[in-house]
Design a protein around this motif. Sequence first.
Motif, mmCIF file in Angstrom:
data_model
loop_
_atom_site.group_PDB
_atom_site.id
_atom_site.type_symbol
_atom_site.label_atom_id
_atom_site.label_comp_id
_atom_site.label_asym_id
_atom_site.label_seq_id
_atom_site.Cartn_x
_atom_site.Cartn_y
_atom_site.Cartn_z
ATOM 1 N N LEU A 1 80.317 -53.142 44.063
ATOM 2 C CA LEU A 1 80.919 -52.165 44.933
ATOM 3 C C LEU A 1 80.055 -51.275 44.747
ATOM 4 N N SER A 2 79.841 -50.650 46.037
ATOM 5 C CA SER A 2 78.656 -49.298 45.876
ATOM 6 C C SER A 2 79.058 -48.065 46.579
ATOM 7 N N THR A 3 78.502 -46.800 46.502
ATOM 8 C CA THR A 3 77.874 -45.872 47.323
ATOM 9 C C THR A 3 76.995 -46.608 48.087
ATOM 10 N N VAL A 4 76.388 -45.672 49.207
ATOM 11 C CA VAL A 4 75.799 -46.320 49.821
ATOM 12 C C VAL A 4 74.677 -45.468 49.212
ATOM 13 N N HIS A 5 74.354 -44.454 49.147
ATOM 14 C CA HIS A 5 73.709 -43.626 48.070
ATOM 15 C C HIS A 5 73.060 -44.791 46.955
ATOM 16 N N SER A 6 73.830 -45.242 46.598
ATOM 17 C CA SER A 6 73.757 -45.863 45.319
ATOM 18 C C SER A 6 72.806 -47.775 45.562
ATOM 19 N N ALA A 7 73.361 -48.169 47.277
ATOM 20 C CA ALA A 7 72.566 -49.006 47.693
ATOM 21 C C ALA A 7 70.743 -48.653 47.981
ATOM 22 N N LYS A 8 70.850 -47.804 47.831
ATOM 23 C CA LYS A 8 69.375 -47.748 48.579
ATOM 24 C C LYS A 8 68.033 -48.625 47.425
ATOM 25 N N GLY A 9 67.483 -49.186 48.886
ATOM 26 C CA GLY A 9 66.353 -49.956 47.981
ATOM 27 C C GLY A 9 66.719 -51.657 47.516
ATOM 28 N N LEU A 10 68.332 -51.956 48.051
ATOM 29 C CA LEU A 10 68.836 -53.175 47.550
ATOM 30 C C LEU A 10 69.329 -53.979 48.779
ATOM 31 N N GLU A 11 69.514 -55.462 48.409
ATOM 32 C CA GLU A 11 69.662 -56.056 49.635
ATOM 33 C C GLU A 11 70.567 -57.432 49.046
ATOM 34 N N TRP A 12 71.535 -57.612 49.826
ATOM 35 C CA TRP A 12 72.325 -58.966 50.136
ATOM 36 C C TRP A 12 72.343 -59.286 51.423
ATOM 37 N N GLN A 13 72.902 -61.251 51.173
ATOM 38 C CA GLN A 13 73.259 -61.517 52.362
ATOM 39 C C GLN A 13 74.575 -60.936 53.162
ATOM 40 N N CYS A 14 75.348 -60.851 52.851
ATOM 41 C CA CYS A 14 76.534 -60.464 52.900
ATOM 42 C C CYS A 14 77.463 -59.301 52.713
ATOM 43 N N VAL A 15 76.983 -57.778 54.287
ATOM 44 C CA VAL A 15 77.157 -56.760 53.850
ATOM 45 C C VAL A 15 78.928 -56.026 54.551
ATOM 46 N N PHE A 16 80.084 -55.722 53.695
ATOM 47 C CA PHE A 16 80.312 -55.057 54.763
ATOM 48 C C PHE A 16 80.837 -53.016 54.009
ATOM 49 N N VAL A 17 80.332 -52.828 55.918
ATOM 50 C CA VAL A 17 80.381 -51.213 55.770
ATOM 51 C C VAL A 17 81.653 -50.778 56.066
ATOM 52 N N ILE A 18 83.074 -49.813 55.144
ATOM 53 C CA ILE A 18 83.909 -49.211 55.256
ATOM 54 C C ILE A 18 84.577 -48.245 55.437
ATOM 55 N N SER A 19 85.488 -48.089 56.281
ATOM 56 C CA SER A 19 86.064 -46.542 56.336
ATOM 57 C C SER A 19 85.504 -45.753 56.896
ATOM 58 N N LEU A 20 84.890 -46.944 58.369
ATOM 59 C CA LEU A 20 83.930 -46.164 59.055
ATOM 60 C C LEU A 20 84.180 -45.251 60.277
ATOM 61 N N ALA A 21 85.884 -43.734 60.037
ATOM 62 C CA ALA A 21 86.306 -43.025 60.361
ATOM 63 C C ALA A 21 85.531 -41.800 60.768
ATOM 64 N N GLU A 22 86.085 -41.028 61.746
ATOM 65 C CA GLU A 22 85.491 -39.207 61.777
ATOM 66 C C GLU A 22 85.747 -38.558 60.240
ATOM 67 N N GLY A 23 85.166 -38.327 59.749
ATOM 68 C CA GLY A 23 85.812 -37.576 58.567
ATOM 69 C C GLY A 23 85.628 -38.131 57.510
#
Length: 703
Positions: free
Chosen positions: A549-571
Amino acid sequence: MGYKIDYANELNPAQLEAVRTIFGPVLVIAGAGSGKTRTLVYRVARLVEEGVPPERILLLTFTRKAAREMLRRAALLLDEKCEHVSGGTFHSLAHLMLRQYGHLLGYSRNFTILDRGDAEDAINLLRTALGLADRKRRFPRKETIASIFSMAVNKRISLEEVINEEYPHFLDDLEDLARLFEHYIRYKQEHQLMDYDDLLVNWFRVLKGFPEVRREMARRFEFIMVDEYQDTNALQAEIVRFMAEDHGNVMVVGDDSQSIYAFRGANFKNIIEFPKLFPNAKIIKLEENYRSRQPILDLANKVIEHAKEKYTKCLFTKREGGDIPLFYKARDEADQSRFIAEKILELREEGIPLSEMAVLFRSAYHSFDLELELAKRNIPFVKHGGMKLIETAHIKDIVAHLRLLINPYDMLAWNRVLLLIEGIGPKTSKRIMETIKIEPDPIEALKRYPAKPSFAKGLDKLVVLLDELRRDFPPEEKLSRLYDYYESIFERVYYDDHPKRAKDLDQLLAIAHKYQSIDEFLADLALEPPEASVADIEPLENEDEKLTLSTVHSAKGLEWQCVFVISLAEGRFPSSYAVGKEEAVEEERRLFYVAVTRAKEKLFLTYPATYYAPGEGRIFSKPSRFIEEVRDNLKEWHEQMDSFLAEDEEEASSTFRPGDLVWHPVFGEGKVKCMADIDKVTVQFANAGERTLHLKFARLERL
């Protein structure tokens, strides 16, 4: 000439062009997963093969480890001469140069470098000397002051601008902070001290003020390379310009679409305006991607196509096939968490290890509901970029009060609660606990404790609160009353950053909304994910294997086979702090681009159509603008019809009432207007407008 390395066969055409271009300024726009590190490594080797003395080559990276690794790889490609290349960070270079040239600014060769802790202690010393540490007034802590000073230096903006933008609740302290800043600068100069930021500031001052030093730098470093140029700040860009002024042999490598560190002082304009700093710059684009399948890259290209300022590029791969990214519109956060947990278990059974999966989010608190769901299902995880909900100090404060309702003899909780009261220190807390722990009812005993005037009022308030909370309210109501009591304590104890921490409190209230008892609520919060296995599947081959589980900032430079990006709501993504500010929204777009380009094989995007907002109840959310922009590149996932709850026909007419919030598998969320007939209902849907549905056939669920 004959080369030891077969560059043409080992590099793609764009990489080869970057490696072969020896002289003049070069800007390499390296798209996500396009092999930028490989390009830098091969260019180091090429320069050495061309006969450039290794010590005349300078490689600047953002960590010393990265520089060492690149030079090690270059040495394996060619020979050990590559390890004699000058490699390091901007700060290590500045330190080395200031030992030699610092005397031009009045520093001896033996100046002392303050680490962050030393700098904070110096600030604290001066704060006390200036009378700003008086316990009767609130003033930012030394750690916060150090962060404010650092941001002003790195962004090259005034203290007032920093406070206006990032710490508006400190505006009343601006005059005192400015005075402290002046004393801090003077103190360092008088005592031959430099903090971390001074290294860049002072090296810049030397380069700017002394042309002979610039000429010496041009002779010393004939070829300069800079990695991750999109993350440089204003000072670093100027340092590069001055050091390459005489020869212009500078190659910078980076991706404007991955510039996401403005909060650290990074300046997106640096990479955009590189051709202005070096007018004859050659621009080379690395667009072939070695990480992701094409459908994921198509989505990424679409995301960045909408950027206001960019270097146009189109990522592609020669790898065939791949799934279209999946979009799931959840009913609420609980449904979002359930969907993700079930998908993770499915993927694990298909043979994809947990270590090859990641859930990414904009802010650390967005994963709190998911963390509880994963713990319930025994899915082990590790979280990066923010503390777990239960690990944050202010949440521990809240939980400590609630623990006393379950176990009044919990002395750890008592100690935490008592120390929050003004006038009570460790010794007084210990005395109070020794008195009440031997009583049949410690809370009742606290009422009789002979309190001193300095803390009697605070103790009385605590007793009244605990008495009130022992009454039979649902958890949500108990928390609401506890927040009223805690608010003044919260602002006093966490004065420096309480506005940012407040969101965590709101999130805890939203989670409590789902529970009927405090016992169950606290038990779920306390659940720690097991280390060794996942429920209902074979034991993991690697006991340390965990979902990320990671914030996007902490994930920069990394990679995974499967990625979920959650809570994609305005605000939420984009953040509410960014909405209405064009530059901030653009950085949020780049952040989304970084998130989706972490996925190699499968990408899942989710958003909760409704969520519980403290003080407002359950409200509708809008999908992120970034989702709306890439709809054509997504496959929307719908649950099977039979997975939705259906009411018995004879009960249908009594199920819905005007004002009820409802969910339909096709039309989404809506609000009941009226019963149109005994078995028909009229619903105003958020996206589909007004519809009249027959309850015998419509799978309508009340939220």
